[in-house]
Design a protein around this motif. Structure first.
Motif, PDB file in Angstrom:
ATOM      1  N   ALA A 131      44.318  40.443  33.577  1.00 14.24           N
ATOM      2  CA  ALA A 131      43.683  39.136  33.549  1.00 14.24           C
ATOM      3  C   ALA A 131      43.151  38.835  34.954  1.00 14.24           C
ATOM      4  O   ALA A 131      43.833  39.107  35.947  1.00 14.24           O
ATOM      5  CB  ALA A 131      44.679  38.060  33.129  1.00 14.24           C
ATOM      6  N   PRO A 132      41.931  38.319  35.077  1.00 18.67           N
ATOM      7  CA  PRO A 132      41.391  38.023  36.412  1.00 18.67           C
ATOM      8  C   PRO A 132      42.315  37.164  37.274  1.00 18.67           C
ATOM      9  O   PRO A 132      42.380  37.347  38.493  1.00 18.67           O
ATOM     10  CB  PRO A 132      40.077  37.296  36.098  1.00 18.67           C
ATOM     11  CG  PRO A 132      39.652  37.857  34.776  1.00 18.67           C
ATOM     12  CD  PRO A 132      40.938  38.050  34.018  1.00 18.67           C
ATOM     13  N   ALA A 133      43.053  36.240  36.637  1.00 12.66           N
ATOM     14  CA  ALA A 133      43.963  35.391  37.406  1.00 12.66           C
ATOM     15  C   ALA A 133      45.057  36.222  38.073  1.00 12.66           C
ATOM     16  O   ALA A 133      45.508  35.906  39.183  1.00 12.66           O
ATOM     17  CB  ALA A 133      44.592  34.337  36.501  1.00 12.66           C
ATOM     18  N   LEU A 134      45.496  37.295  37.420  1.00 17.07           N
ATOM     19  CA  LEU A 134      46.507  38.162  38.009  1.00 17.07           C
ATOM     20  C   LEU A 134      45.890  39.079  39.051  1.00 17.07           C
ATOM     21  O   LEU A 134      46.504  39.366  40.081  1.00 17.07           O
ATOM     22  CB  LEU A 134      47.176  38.999  36.922  1.00 17.07           C
ATOM     23  CG  LEU A 134      48.062  38.228  35.946  1.00 17.07           C
ATOM     24  CD1 LEU A 134      48.507  39.141  34.831  1.00 17.07           C
ATOM     25  CD2 LEU A 134      49.253  37.629  36.661  1.00 17.07           C
ATOM     26  N   ALA A 135      44.682  39.542  38.792  1.00 22.00           N
ATOM     27  CA  ALA A 135      44.006  40.419  39.741  1.00 22.00           C
ATOM     28  C   ALA A 135      43.814  39.732  41.083  1.00 22.00           C
ATOM     29  O   ALA A 135      43.763  40.394  42.124  1.00 22.00           O
ATOM     30  CB  ALA A 135      42.656  40.858  39.175  1.00 22.00           C
ATOM     31  N   GLY A 136      43.728  38.412  41.069  1.00 20.70           N
ATOM     32  CA  GLY A 136      43.555  37.667  42.312  1.00 20.70           C
ATOM     33  C   GLY A 136      44.836  37.100  42.870  1.00 20.70           C
ATOM     34  O   GLY A 136      44.807  36.351  43.859  1.00 20.70           O
ATOM     35  N   ASN A 137      45.988  37.437  42.259  1.00 24.73           N
ATOM     36  CA  ASN A 137      47.272  36.929  42.731  1.00 24.73           C
ATOM     37  C   ASN A 137      47.866  37.938  43.710  1.00 24.73           C
ATOM     38  O   ASN A 137      48.436  38.959  43.317  1.00 24.73           O
ATOM     39  CB  ASN A 137      48.213  36.712  41.535  1.00 24.73           C
ATOM     40  CG  ASN A 137      49.515  36.044  41.913  1.00 24.73           C
ATOM     41  OD1 ASN A 137      50.131  36.377  42.918  1.00 24.73           O
ATOM     42  ND2 ASN A 137      49.942  35.099  41.097  1.00 24.73           N
ATOM     43  N   ASP A 138      47.738  37.661  45.005  1.00 24.12           N
ATOM     44  CA  ASP A 138      48.152  38.625  46.031  1.00 24.12           C
ATOM     45  C   ASP A 138      49.645  38.929  45.971  1.00 24.12           C
ATOM     46  O   ASP A 138      50.065  40.076  46.167  1.00 24.12           O
ATOM     47  CB  ASP A 138      47.784  38.097  47.421  1.00 24.12           C
ATOM     48  CG  ASP A 138      46.278  38.062  47.648  1.00 24.12           C
ATOM     49  OD1 ASP A 138      45.559  38.760  46.916  1.00 24.12           O
ATOM     50  OD2 ASP A 138      45.826  37.322  48.548  1.00 24.12           O
ATOM     51  N   GLY A 139      50.475  37.913  45.703  1.00 23.55           N
ATOM     52  CA  GLY A 139      51.921  38.133  45.643  1.00 23.55           C
ATOM     53  C   GLY A 139      52.304  39.056  44.511  1.00 23.55           C
ATOM     54  O   GLY A 139      53.127  39.972  44.673  1.00 23.55           O
ATOM     55  N   TRP A 140      51.708  38.832  43.351  1.00 19.15           N
ATOM     56  CA  TRP A 140      51.986  39.685  42.199  1.00 19.15           C
ATOM     57  C   TRP A 140      51.513  41.115  42.455  1.00 19.15           C
ATOM     58  O   TRP A 140      52.234  42.074  42.177  1.00 19.15           O
ATOM     59  CB  TRP A 140      51.306  39.114  40.959  1.00 19.15           C
ATOM     60  CG  TRP A 140      51.536  39.927  39.722  1.00 19.15           C
ATOM     61  CD1 TRP A 140      52.645  39.920  38.929  1.00 19.15           C
ATOM     62  CD2 TRP A 140      50.633  40.871  39.140  1.00 19.15           C
ATOM     63  NE1 TRP A 140      52.495  40.804  37.887  1.00 19.15           N
ATOM     64  CE2 TRP A 140      51.265  41.396  37.987  1.00 19.15           C
ATOM     65  CE3 TRP A 140      49.350  41.314  39.463  1.00 19.15           C
ATOM     66  CZ2 TRP A 140      50.663  42.354  37.166  1.00 19.15           C
ATOM     67  CZ3 TRP A 140      48.747  42.262  38.655  1.00 19.15           C
ATOM     68  CH2 TRP A 140      49.400  42.774  37.531  1.00 19.15           C
TER      69      TRP A 140
END
Length: 922
Positions: free
Chosen positions: A450-459
């Motif tokens: 998901a794009p939201a996860l792709a942009g989550n640096d911590g994850w």
């Protein structure tokens, strides 16, 4: 002090030196970079250097237009360039901000293995090797005098335990289908093959004589030279500082130009092959790239007597690889405490290295001396510690971005870029030229995130760390990640945790896997804790971690310890009833003026009939299955209902269709539908409502009785009992959208309900059902139950390369309309098919569990492999599904199958099996 450390000391002295340094912070020169100003140091110590020649770059000015612009001159970019030209694309340009191979390619290890635990990965590796190995049709034919440096010296996988050797045997079995020669060796046979190896603690090894090594800069330059020969243009010292986009249909964005220091190129297609710099390139177009850069190191010894012609070695338990380097050895591995490169790589970090952290690397040195004892007395010639890009699941990032049309990726190769370069270069070229690859590339596709996860640096940081640290771990069928958990939870999470739910994660949703017994719950609940970085990188390791213990009990290639609990869930569902929380499912609303026209084109089946829910496929242009989903017309009564109106959204005056798909492929399915809407310019809008609606599935013989206890709606009518019907009702005052559907083959209902009502509806159903024997059940039970009934699971036994007719789903293909991919289906319907999905039932006495990737044997010959496996709790037998080709003119029927002898081979052992076109338990 140069970033390339040179030492004439023995390995043991280097270990002592590391041990004597009190802290990492006190180590002199820590993290110092190798200056790119002194290029003479590069060639003196590092085994590889750039083989740039005057023919690497194209003379003249930058073209004003191009069909595709490749950004990045490493092995990924050069291979893509070559394969694009092989497909006929001549007006293609590669841009490299420095010199070719200057990023990470030049210092790669250059290993080429053939065996992987994935069929697609094996095919990708095979193409790379074929390019290198085939003298008549390979890369050498196109690249002229450039020598890729291919050496076939074989590969040896070392097993220290029975479990590890079982894993290797599974690799051998899958490889047999692809004609890969490999064999299990005893410790004695291993010693004969590799006399310098210590085999005292070796349980066995897997030998693959077709493996080899290649010179990284050599193969990159070979791709480059061949591409230029076919018309491509290559520009070095050409940095990209902007990627222009334009607005497309319904506010979508499309690549339109690339701005560089040498000028502007107008183009509708960009390939981001920038390796560790890929996130920076993606940011220029507003594309999020889930990639983390970490330091990866190996050392090269002085000359080792007796090492020539020995195979490359992977000692997975020691996290060690060893390879030939002329008359020397190079070795490295993957640490549990890797060093992150926290700052973005600078644009001028070319042919750059870091100083090696001896304290971090010491584990590999100890492992190398243990496995090859003579290394204790051999000096170190050079060390290499460079930046490498790693992804959250240790698979590359490929395909078209879901955020910008025309922006493609081929990056994040997790230290496997050389060996995957040929196969991935071919697939990404097909993606760009033909619109899709010829292989099922879902596990490599950027749309798996998901794009939201792709942009989550911590994850990304957590998951990438775990992927690197466990890279050499045993690849178990039911492994679950510990990093990046609890990202998305539905309101039932705590309720089910108290009931002993052992969660599994898909697409970052926590969903029920299986449930503990009451006795196990008293010992401890399997709560998922924040990631502890395995006790490394400044974090304390969790002690007495109940969730980790619950997951690790299934770490086996034999019968997992949770097996009986899962089978009990299955039997309860078949005989009484079970309640499944399936809220992680993807859920969408298709609404607008052209919603009906769009649905007719998107879906193979006739959908949207009043009061019905329809199972259907979505196809690509080649007739392959992009997904299987359910579609229902949203009742007007729900559109105007409090809770549902907010959750469903959409245009209340226009027809709206509700689409549900498996949760693990939500973003992929959404992107496919959105692309079709844009390409056909339908006046329709697709809305993701996954977070707004929960989904409960009540299944089993008592389902109707349980539901009737909770609702005043009369459930005796055809509209409420006939399969495929959908209707609104209330469960103890909560508005629910009920559907007579089942993915487990039992009488049952799905309840689609606003998330805020999910707990109340669950409690009502459980309260009414528990006295009748209703229990919780998870996805592991769903897998067994659905397999027993012969239902399909997308991406395992139903893929983008399988048509519905080949999969036995021809009944989902309408004969009264045209739809996307229907031309191929009509052709197959007229001319027949030579490939079919079959079901195999293993011999009842074998008792050998199946997990997938086993070989299918017909009349003594390996003819295919198992795509999906399951268990029949009704007959206590294992099931397997796979595809087989038939001889020309032979129509595959159950009678034809019965006349042949079928076996399933697992870990080198063959067991008898019966074959049929459908599951015998339907």
């Amino acid at each position: 002090m140069s970033g390339i450390l040179r030492s004439s000391s023995l390995l043991r002295r280097a270990m002592w030196a590391a041990a004597l340094k009190p802290t990492l912070g006190q180590m002199p020169g820590q993290n110092r970079l190798c200056s790119t100003a002194n290029k003479s140091d590069i060639g003196s110590g590092v085994p590889y250097q750039s083989s740039n020649t005057s023919e690497s770059s194209t003379a003249g000015s930058l073209p004003s237009e191009a069909d595709c612009v490749v950004i990045g001159g490493g092995v990924a970019g050069c291979s893509a360039l070559y394969h694009l030209t092989k497909l006929g694309m001549k007006n293609v340009v590669l841009l490299e901000s420095a010199k070719l191979t200057a990023g990470t390619t030049w210092h790669s290890a250059g290993l080429v293995w053939r065996l992987r635990p994935s069929d697609v990965s094996i095919e990708l590796l095979a193409h790379t090797r074929d390019l290198l190995h085939d003298e008549e049709n390979g890369l050498r034919v196109d690249c002229g005098e450039v020598d890729p440096g291919w050496i076939q010296n074989g590969g040896l996988f070392v097993a220290n335990t029975k479990e590890r050797l079982d894993e290797y045997k599974r690799l051998m079995t899958l490889g047999s289908y692809y004609g890969i020669e490999s064999s299990v060796l005893s410790p004695k046979e291993t010693k004969e093959l590799y006399p310098l190896m210590n085999v005292d603690d070796v349980y066995g090894t897997l030998y693959s004589p077709g493996d080899g090594i290649v010179e990284p800069a050599g193969i990159a330059q070979a791709y480059n030279r061949a591409a230029v020969k076919h018309g491509a243009k290559v520009f070095e010292e050409c940095g990209v500082f902007a990627i222009e986009t334009k607005e497309g249909f319904q506010s979508s964005r499309q690549v339109s130009a690339v701005h560089t220091n040498l000028g502007v190129i107008r183009t509708n297609c960009v390939l981001n092959a920038a390796g560790g710099w890929a996130p920076s390139v993606g940011a220029l177009a507003g594309v999020r790239v889930p990639l983390v850069v970490m330091k990866h190191a190996y050392v090269v010894t002085e000359a080792v007597e007796g090492i020539r012609n020995t195979p490359s070695v992977r000692d997975h338990n020691a996290s060690l690889y060893v390879k030939l380097q002329g008359d020397s050895l190079a070795f490295g591995g993957y640490e549990s405490n890797p060093i992150f490169v926290d700052k973005k790589l600078s644009s001028d970090f070319n042919f750059g290295l870091y100083e090696l952290d001896w304290e971090v690397f010491s584990a590999h040195m100890q492992a190398a001396i243990h496995r090859i004892p003579c290394l204790e007395h051999v000096g170190i010639k050079s060390t290499v510690c460079g930046p490498e890009s790693f992804t959250p699941d240790h698979h590359p990032l490929m395909g078209e971005s879901p955020e910008v049309r025309g922006f493609f990726l081929s990056c994040g190769y997790n230290s496997a870029g050389i060996m995957l370069s040929g196969g991935c270069g071919k697939q990404i070229a097909e993606w760009i030229v033909h619109g899709r690859p010829s292989l099922d590339m879902f596990t490599y596709d950027i749309r798996r995130y998901a794009p939201a996860l792709a942009g989550n640096d911590g994850w990304c940081r957590e998951r990438s760390h775990e992927s690197l640290a466990t890279n050499f771990g045993v690849f178990y069928p039911h492994d679950e990640r510990l990093a990046g958990r609890n990202m998305w939870k539905d309101p039932l999470h705590q309720e089910l945790l108290k009931a002993g739910c052992v969660y599994e994660e898909r697409h970052c949703w926590e969903r029920p896997g299986w449930f503990m017994t009451s006795e196990e719950r008293e010992i401890g609940l399997p709560e998922i804790l924040p990631y502890d970085y395995q006790g490394a990188n400044g974090h304390a390791a969790h002690q007495d971690y109940d969730y980790k213990s619950a997951v690790e009990q299934d770490f086996s290639f034999r019968q997992p310890k949770s097996f009986e609990k899962i089978v009990d869930e299955c039997r309860t569902c078949r005989n009484t009833g079970a309640l499944f929380n399936m809220s992680s499912f993807g859920k969408f609303i298709l609404t607008g003026k052209d919603a009906r026209r769009a649905a007719d084109w998107l879906f193979t089946n006739n959908v949207g009939r009043e009061g019905e829910v329809t199972y259907t496929c979505m196809l690509n242009k080649d007739g392959g299955t992009e997904s299987d989903v359910t579609v229902a017309k949203v009742p007007q009564a729900l559109m105007n209902t409090q809770g549902f109106s907010q959750a469903i959204g959409g245009d209340t005056d226009a027809e709206s269709l509700y689409i549900a798909c498996g949760g693990a492929v939500t973003t992929y399915v959404q992107c496919h539908m959105q692309r079709v809407l844009e390409d056909k310019q339908f006046n329709a809008k697709l809305i993701d409502i996954t977070p707004e609606l929960g989904l409960l599935s009540l299944q089993g013989p008592i389902s109707k009785e349980v539901l009737q206890l909770c609702t005043e709606t009369d459930l005796s009518t055809a509209d409420t009992t006939q399969y495929g019907k959908q209707f609104p009702l209330e469960i103890n005052g909560e508005r629910v959208w009920a559907m007579r559907m089942s993915y487990v083959g039992e009488f049952g209902y799905e309840f689609h309900v606003p998330m805020e009502s999910l707990v109340a509806v669950y409690r009502s159903l459980m309260s009414a059902g528990q006295r009748l024997g209703l229990r919780n059940a998870g996805y592991r039970a769903i897998d067994f139950l659905s397999a027993e009934k012969g239902y399909h699971h997308w991406h395992s036994d139903l893929r983008t390369t399988d048509t519905p007719l080949e999969a036995g789903l021809g009944f989902l293909c309408s004969k009264t309309k045209d739809y996307y991919g229907s031309g191929v289906i009509q052709q197959q319907q007229n001319s027949g098919i030579s490939r079919r999905r079959i079901c195999l039932v293993s011999d009842k006495e074998s008792g050998v569990p199946l997990f997938g990737n086993e070989a299918i044997v017909c009349d003594g010959k390996v003819v295919s492999y198992v795509r999906r496996a399951g268990y029949s709790c009704s007959s206590d037998q294992w099931l397997a599904f796979g595809y087989i080709e038939t001889e020309p003119g032979v129509k595959l029927t159950d009678k034809v199958l019965a006349g042949r002898k079928y076996e399933i081979e697992q870990m080198g052992i063959r067991t008898p099996a019966s074959a049929s076109l459908k599951s015998p338990f339907v």
